[in-house]
Enzyme design. Structure first.
Site, PDB file in Angstrom:
ATOM      1  N   LYS A  41     -11.393  -1.832  -5.725  1.00  0.00           N
ATOM      2  CA  LYS A  41     -10.143  -1.157  -5.374  1.00  0.00           C
ATOM      3  C   LYS A  41     -10.431   0.343  -5.312  1.00  0.00           C
ATOM      4  O   LYS A  41     -11.197   0.864  -6.150  1.00  0.00           O
ATOM      5  CB  LYS A  41      -9.084  -1.471  -6.441  1.00  0.00           C
ATOM      6  CG  LYS A  41      -7.711  -0.871  -6.178  1.00  0.00           C
ATOM      7  CD  LYS A  41      -6.705  -1.318  -7.249  1.00  0.00           C
ATOM      8  CE  LYS A  41      -5.312  -0.748  -6.992  1.00  0.00           C
ATOM      9  NZ  LYS A  41      -4.318  -1.210  -7.982  1.00  0.00           N
ATOM     10  N   SER A  84       0.083  -3.325  -6.275  1.00  0.00           N
ATOM     11  CA  SER A  84      -0.594  -2.320  -5.472  1.00  0.00           C
ATOM     12  C   SER A  84      -1.998  -2.720  -5.029  1.00  0.00           C
ATOM     13  O   SER A  84      -2.541  -2.106  -4.115  1.00  0.00           O
ATOM     14  CB  SER A  84      -0.667  -1.008  -6.246  1.00  0.00           C
ATOM     15  OG  SER A  84      -1.521  -1.144  -7.369  1.00  0.00           O
ATOM     16  N   SER A 104       0.193  -5.273 -10.691  1.00  0.00           N
ATOM     17  CA  SER A 104      -0.569  -5.007  -9.462  1.00  0.00           C
ATOM     18  C   SER A 104      -1.803  -5.868  -9.222  1.00  0.00           C
ATOM     19  O   SER A 104      -2.371  -5.816  -8.136  1.00  0.00           O
ATOM     20  CB  SER A 104      -0.984  -3.540  -9.421  1.00  0.00           C
ATOM     21  OG  SER A 104       0.089  -2.781  -8.944  1.00  0.00           O
TER      22      SER A 104
HETATM   23  N1  GLN Z   1       4.888  -2.588  -8.711  1.00  0.00           N
HETATM   24  C1  GLN Z   1       4.776  -1.859  -9.929  1.00  0.00           C
HETATM   25  C2  GLN Z   1       4.992  -0.386  -9.662  1.00  0.00           C
HETATM   26  O1  GLN Z   1       5.264  -0.046  -8.564  1.00  0.00           O
HETATM   27  C3  GLN Z   1       3.454  -2.115 -10.591  1.00  0.00           C
HETATM   28  C4  GLN Z   1       2.343  -1.350 -10.011  1.00  0.00           C
HETATM   29  C5  GLN Z   1       1.055  -1.543 -10.754  1.00  0.00           C
HETATM   30  O2  GLN Z   1       0.877  -2.479 -11.516  1.00  0.00           O
HETATM   31  N2  GLN Z   1       0.133  -0.605 -10.534  1.00  0.00           N
HETATM   32  O3  GLN Z   1       4.900   0.417 -10.517  1.00  0.00           O
END
Ligand code: GLN
Length: 486
Positions: free
Chosen positions: A77, A152, A176
């Site tokens: 990532k 994400s 995410s």
């Molecule tokens: N969807 C969640 C957010 O927008 C989690 C994102 C994540 O785990 N990095 O914060």
């Protein structure tokens, strides 16, 4: 070799000499180069460094090195700092940032002889549930290109689901790893907070951020976790705990469960949702394997999303204050004063969602609102954590859906921020409690993959992996593939 070979299968092929790591890496790079036009799951493709590493792995093998991980391609990532290679975190702010050092996860994987072929697309600074917040454009879900892959870590999930790589790293602050894994039909594991070093991982919310594996099988997730995990003196929240099973999974694979488990079904996660067909079938399957299912309650579940968005945004607002246009990252043209430099660099460098988090986070930390929001959220975080502790006095693991819906259409939720935040309903409670949780494919809804989530007590990833491996030996949801993308 096939594009859907697992890490374990490629490892066996490399050991037999069926092909070299250079050949394997070359095949990956060709496929990625072609498929990326359709999926947009890579921000950078690192052919030169990958082939150099593969050449080295082949030499080490020729000299007798027999490690299971040697010469296996995967992707990172784009949130992990990589020396001499671009690290963007999906942001314009870091679109020209080349880190002077490697993240610990990056150096651990390189030390195991694994080959990073590129860096995957993601929501800007890991904020999002759809990958639509990336400066580098949206990623397509390999099962339906008009839909999002989740976020994400959507680039990693799409790349693994489409057979561009067998494995990718992800990070999970509030879901995410697990939510994109569910939406793309792959296996994703968020380890216990502290299990994997955060050093060199671009920070979003430091009390929640945790890196983990995204793969097609539980066996491969275990292999990756074994390599990624470990105490790191460079991360003050890294745990000193070492479990011997972590060495065992790399060398020998996942152990067989030595007893039937008691699996809790948290009532609050199963109320009035029509989309859980896959989970119903999974419950029956788990009972057939001899496990016992029992009802449990996690009474503070409904507070988890608001608590998460107060705390994660507060931490983000302080973490992101370092992007000031002075030390690194985007700098505006022709600043008229120091204030102008800060303002315009940040205004130009951050996208809308990141600004929203910085603003709300700064608000909840401000003198007049600190007690009402931040402090209160911390207290409820404790209650959420205690709910899990209580449940684990009765059960070994918990079973829940990963996401309230399968993959949604691109642009469907972009104007409704609260609906987007509600996507995290089932993943943020475990993040707030620091617990390990895993998503694995358990069925389909209108042709789209669905994920089920297994949650364990802290540092019991072994239970998750053993149960997931047993489930994947009995079922074939994890072997379903999207129609050809290349
Ligand atoms: N969807 C969640 C957010 O927008 C989690 C994102 C994540 O785990 N990095 O914060």
């Amino acid at each position: 070799m096939s594009e859907f070979s697992s890490l374990r299968e490629m490892s066996a092929d490399l050991a037999k000499g069926a092909y070299s790591s250079v050949e394997l890496t070359q095949a990956h790079l060709e496929r990625i180069q072609t498929a990326n036009a359709a999926l947009n799951c890579f921000i950078s493709i690192n052919a030169e460094s990958a082939l150099a590493a593969a050449t080295k792995a082949d030499q080490q093998r020729a000299q007798g090195d027999q490690r299971a991980t040697l010469g296996l391609p995967f992707a990172h990532k784009d949130i992990f700092c990589t020396r001499d290679i671009l690290t963007t975190a999906g942001s314009k702010m870091l679109s020209n940032f080349v880190a002077p050092y490697d993240a610990t996860v990056v150096s651990n994987m390189a030390a195991a002889g694994m080959i990073s072929v590129g860096k995957t697309n993601m929501d800007e600074f890991a904020m999002g549930s759809s990958n639509e917040n990336s400066f580098f454009g949206t990623v397509s879900n390999p099962w339906d290109h008009t839909r999002v892959p989740g976020g994400s870590s959507g680039g990693s999930a799409a790349a693994v689901a489409a057979g561009l790589v067998a494995a990718a790293t992800g990070t999970d602050t509030g879901g995410s790893i697990r939510q994109p894994a569910a939406l793309c039909g792959i296996t994703g594991l968020k380890p216990t907070y502290g299990r994997v070093s955060r050093y060199g991982m671009i920070a979003f919310a430091s009390s929640l951020d945790q890196a983990g594996p995204m793969t097609r099988t539980a066996e491969d997730a275990a292999l990756m976790l074994g390599v990624m995990a470990g105490f790191d003196p460079k991360d003050s929240t890294s745990s000193e705990r070492h479990d011997d099973w972590l060495d065992g999974v790399v060398a020998n694979g996942i152990a067989v469960l030595d007893r039937p488990l008691t699996i809790g079904l948290p009532r609050e996660y199963f109320s009035d949702n029509p989309n859980f067909g896959g989970i119903e079938a999974a419950k029956t399957e788990l009972e057939k394997m001899g496990h016992t299912l029992v009802d449990v309650s996690l009474p503070h579940t409904e507070s988890a999303v608001p608590v998460y968005y107060v705390l994660a945004s507060a931490e983000a607002s302080t973490n992101l204050s370092r992007y000031d246009g002075v030390r690194f990252g985007h700098r505006c043209e022709d600043p008229q004063s120091l204030q102008d430099l800060y303002e315009r660099s940040r205004e130009e460098g951050f996208g809308a969602e990141v600004k929203r988090r910085i603003l709300t986070g700064t608000y909840t930390l401000s003198v007049g609102y600190f007690d009402a929001y931040y402090l209160k959220a911390q207290k409820i975080r404790r209650l959420i954590s205690e709910d899990f502790q209580q449940a684990f006095t009765q059960v070994d693991v918990l079973l829940a859906p990963t996401s309230p819906t399968p993959a949604f259409k691109k642009n469907q939720l972009t104007d409704d921020h609260v609906a987007m935040y509600q996507q995290d309903l089932f993943t943020v409670p475990t993040s707030l409690a620091g617990l390990p949780a895993m998503s694995l494919p358990c069925g389909f809804s209108n042709g789209l993959p669905m994920g089920m989530q297994l949650i364990a007590p802290a540092f019991r990833e072994d239970l998750l992996l053993e149960l997931a491996a047993q489930y994947q030996r009995q079922t074939d949801w994890h072997l379903k593939r999207p129609e050809a993308v290349v």
